[in-house]
Write a protein that holds these residues in place. Structure first.
Motif, PDB file in Angstrom:
ATOM      1  N   UNK A  86       0.825  -1.210   0.000  1.00 55.66           N
ATOM      2  CA  UNK A  86       0.000   0.000   0.000  1.00 55.66           C
ATOM      3  C   UNK A  86       0.859   1.258   0.000  1.00 55.66           C
ATOM      4  N   UNK A  87       1.994   1.234   0.727  1.00 53.02           N
ATOM      5  CA  UNK A  87       2.901   2.379   0.748  1.00 53.02           C
ATOM      6  C   UNK A  87       3.472   2.640  -0.642  1.00 53.02           C
ATOM      7  N   UNK A  88       3.913   1.590  -1.295  1.00 57.90           N
ATOM      8  CA  UNK A  88       4.486   1.722  -2.639  1.00 57.90           C
ATOM      9  C   UNK A  88       3.423   2.206  -3.621  1.00 57.90           C
ATOM     10  N   UNK A  89       2.207   1.699  -3.482  1.00 52.12           N
ATOM     11  CA  UNK A  89       1.112   2.131  -4.360  1.00 52.12           C
ATOM     12  C   UNK A  89       0.874   3.632  -4.248  1.00 52.12           C
ATOM     13  N   UNK A  90       0.918   4.158  -3.036  1.00 48.60           N
ATOM     14  CA  UNK A  90       0.681   5.586  -2.810  1.00 48.60           C
ATOM     15  C   UNK A  90       1.821   6.438  -3.360  1.00 48.60           C
ATOM     16  N   UNK A  91       3.034   5.932  -3.268  1.00 44.77           N
ATOM     17  CA  UNK A  91       4.204   6.699  -3.696  1.00 44.77           C
ATOM     18  C   UNK A  91       4.374   6.734  -5.206  1.00 44.77           C
TER      19      UNK A  91
END
Length: 119
Positions: A86-91
């Protein structure tokens, strides 16, 4: 919650005794055994420490020659992976070229990595 499979080895002449000890211990669920002395069980624990405690207790049962974890599932590990995804998706935003409806797929020349179009 953690769940792990454990492969236990004993001599064939002791298999019934070891199966009875495992059943009485309440440490695991027995799923398979054969005439060669192989036993497959699963253990559950709130964390890796509880699983390790159970594994060591199984290893101490009389006539158990070896008991080793084979596969393991950890909710904590799964949650860490989900959080990282989820962190990578947001970034990472979707590159403009992929959002542009006026560009036909045939017009895009792949250069080994989509970053080549972004930089």
């Amino acid at each position: 919650m953690n769940i792990s499979s454990v492969v236990i080895m004993t001599k064939p002449e002791h298999i019934q005794e070891v199966l009875e000890s495992l059943e009485e211990s309440g440490l695991c669920d027995i799923h398979f055994h054969d005439e060669k002395g192989r036993i497959i069980v699963t253990i559950e624990g709130e964390d890796v420490y509880e699983e390790t405690f159970k594994l060591k207790a199984i290893q101490e049962i009389p006539h158990v020659m070896s008991a080793e974890m084979s596969f393991s599932y950890s909710e904590e590990e799964l949650q860490k992976a989900i959080n990282e995804f989820e962190r990578v998706q947001k970034e990472q935003e979707v590159p403009e070229i992929l959002e542009n409806e006026n560009i036909r797929a045939e017009e895009i020349v792949y250069k080994g990595h989509i970053k080549a179009y972004i930089d």
